[in-house]
Design a protein around this motif. Structure first.
Motif, PDB file in Angstrom:
ATOM      1  N   UNK A  16      24.308 -15.151-109.435  1.00  0.00           N
ATOM      2  CA  UNK A  16      23.425 -15.538-108.490  1.00  0.00           C
ATOM      3  C   UNK A  16      22.544 -14.380-108.284  1.00  0.00           C
ATOM      4  N   UNK A  17      21.416 -14.598-107.866  1.00  0.00           N
ATOM      5  CA  UNK A  17      20.411 -13.451-107.319  1.00  0.00           C
ATOM      6  C   UNK A  17      19.386 -13.864-106.277  1.00  0.00           C
ATOM      7  N   UNK A  18      18.833 -13.019-105.705  1.00  0.00           N
ATOM      8  CA  UNK A  18      17.826 -13.189-104.653  1.00  0.00           C
ATOM      9  C   UNK A  18      16.564 -13.017-105.041  1.00  0.00           C
ATOM     10  N   UNK A  19      16.512 -12.645-106.376  1.00  0.00           N
ATOM     11  CA  UNK A  19      15.204 -12.353-107.000  1.00  0.00           C
ATOM     12  C   UNK A  19      15.065 -10.793-107.189  1.00  0.00           C
ATOM     13  N   UNK A  20      15.742 -10.025-106.260  1.00  0.00           N
ATOM     14  CA  UNK A  20      15.437  -8.777-106.595  1.00  0.00           C
ATOM     15  C   UNK A  20      16.847  -7.864-106.908  1.00  0.00           C
ATOM     16  N   UNK A  21      18.135  -8.529-106.399  1.00  0.00           N
ATOM     17  CA  UNK A  21      19.403  -7.997-106.847  1.00  0.00           C
ATOM     18  C   UNK A  21      20.131  -9.129-107.159  1.00  0.00           C
ATOM     19  N   UNK A  57      27.331  -0.194-122.284  1.00  0.00           N
ATOM     20  CA  UNK A  57      28.569   0.433-121.765  1.00  0.00           C
ATOM     21  C   UNK A  57      28.213   0.446-120.176  1.00  0.00           C
ATOM     22  N   UNK A  58      27.110   0.599-120.001  1.00  0.00           N
ATOM     23  CA  UNK A  58      26.465   1.038-118.399  1.00  0.00           C
ATOM     24  C   UNK A  58      25.414  -0.064-118.224  1.00  0.00           C
ATOM     25  N   UNK A  59      25.791  -0.756-117.030  1.00  0.00           N
ATOM     26  CA  UNK A  59      24.958  -1.817-116.454  1.00  0.00           C
ATOM     27  C   UNK A  59      23.830  -1.256-115.738  1.00  0.00           C
ATOM     28  N   UNK A  60      22.662  -1.659-115.746  1.00  0.00           N
ATOM     29  CA  UNK A  60      21.441  -1.090-115.083  1.00  0.00           C
ATOM     30  C   UNK A  60      21.166  -2.220-114.124  1.00  0.00           C
ATOM     31  N   UNK A  61      21.427  -3.453-114.181  1.00  0.00           N
ATOM     32  CA  UNK A  61      20.895  -4.632-113.225  1.00  0.00           C
ATOM     33  C   UNK A  61      21.054  -4.101-111.834  1.00  0.00           C
ATOM     34  N   UNK A  62      20.092  -4.417-111.148  1.00  0.00           N
ATOM     35  CA  UNK A  62      20.116  -3.829-109.614  1.00  0.00           C
ATOM     36  C   UNK A  62      21.276  -4.805-108.826  1.00  0.00           C
ATOM     37  N   UNK A  63      22.195  -4.300-108.131  1.00  0.00           N
ATOM     38  CA  UNK A  63      22.921  -5.198-107.401  1.00  0.00           C
ATOM     39  C   UNK A  63      23.008  -5.073-105.929  1.00  0.00           C
ATOM     40  N   UNK A  64      23.128  -6.061-105.168  1.00  0.00           N
ATOM     41  CA  UNK A  64      23.135  -6.104-103.828  1.00  0.00           C
ATOM     42  C   UNK A  64      24.688  -5.900-103.390  1.00  0.00           C
ATOM     43  N   UNK A  74      34.859   2.008-102.241  1.00  0.00           N
ATOM     44  CA  UNK A  74      35.510   1.515-103.540  1.00  0.00           C
ATOM     45  C   UNK A  74      34.563   1.037-104.630  1.00  0.00           C
ATOM     46  N   UNK A  75      33.577   0.143-104.248  1.00  0.00           N
ATOM     47  CA  UNK A  75      32.960  -0.622-105.234  1.00  0.00           C
ATOM     48  C   UNK A  75      32.050   0.675-106.121  1.00  0.00           C
ATOM     49  N   UNK A  76      31.776   1.604-105.214  1.00  0.00           N
ATOM     50  CA  UNK A  76      30.539   2.762-105.921  1.00  0.00           C
ATOM     51  C   UNK A  76      31.436   3.590-106.861  1.00  0.00           C
ATOM     52  N   UNK A  77      32.782   3.706-106.398  1.00  0.00           N
ATOM     53  CA  UNK A  77      33.723   4.300-107.210  1.00  0.00           C
ATOM     54  C   UNK A  77      34.217   3.582-108.355  1.00  0.00           C
ATOM     55  N   UNK A  78      34.324   2.460-108.295  1.00  0.00           N
ATOM     56  CA  UNK A  78      34.678   1.469-109.477  1.00  0.00           C
ATOM     57  C   UNK A  78      33.465   1.689-110.495  1.00  0.00           C
ATOM     58  N   UNK A 113      32.565  -9.331-105.121  1.00  0.00           N
ATOM     59  CA  UNK A 113      31.529 -10.374-105.306  1.00  0.00           C
ATOM     60  C   UNK A 113      30.756 -10.289-106.500  1.00  0.00           C
ATOM     61  N   UNK A 114      30.851  -9.183-107.279  1.00  0.00           N
ATOM     62  CA  UNK A 114      29.816  -8.974-108.523  1.00  0.00           C
ATOM     63  C   UNK A 114      30.694  -8.376-109.729  1.00  0.00           C
TER      64      UNK A 114
END
Length: 150
Positions: A16-21, A57-64, A74-78, A113-114
């Motif tokens: 799911x996306x809001x169009x930006x993230x 190996x590294x995702x670049x999709x912008x995440x909300x 925690x999520x940033x450390x993950x 949730x991502x």
């Protein structure tokens, strides 16, 4: 709101996306909804295709990234755990300077949730694979896809 499905051998992913993230990734087992794609979701599914074929190996999709300040930490450390490696809940708690908060780290992981893009599947218990919001079989599938022996 935009949404698409990405099929895996073990389940489908509802992105799911809001169009930006990218805002959410859900594990689905036969639940299908109408798709409504956007450029961001096309990019995210392209990244997933390359991730599962071991080319990314590294995702670049912008995440909300949402949650409490602790959960966001925690999520940033993950996202710093390298592809093909695991750490324990205790190690992750120490990495974010909360050494006794390993249970809280596990709780934050369960609220991610991502998943996959925020790789909570790379966190394992001290003596076992640990739990996973999508189910342990999906966690094993993701770890094995990254070449981690279970």
């Amino acid at each position: 709101m935009f949404q698409v499905f990405y099929k895996l051998p073990i389940c489908s992913l509802l992105l799911k996306s809001d169009g930006e993230f990218l805002t959410e990734v859900d594990f689905c087992f036969g639940e299908y909804f109408e798709e409504n794609s956007c450029e961001l979701l096309e990019f995210a599914t392209w990244e997933l295709k390359n991730y599962f074929s071991k080319k990314l190996k590294i995702f670049k999709t912008p995440l909300k990234i949402q949650g409490s300040s602790f959960e966001v930490k925690v999520y940033k450390a993950l996202m710093q755990i390298p592809y093909g490696q695991t750490i324990t809940y205790k190690d992750l708690a120490q990495n974010i300077n909360h050494p006794k908060a390993f249970r809280a780290v596990g709780n934050a992981n369960s609220k991610n949730n991502i998943p996959i893009f925020i790789p909570c599947h790379r966190v394992v218990a001290k003596n076992s694979i640990g739990g996973y919001n999508g189910g342990v079989s999906i966690k094993k599938f993701l770890l094995q896809n990254e070449g981690i022996k279970i």
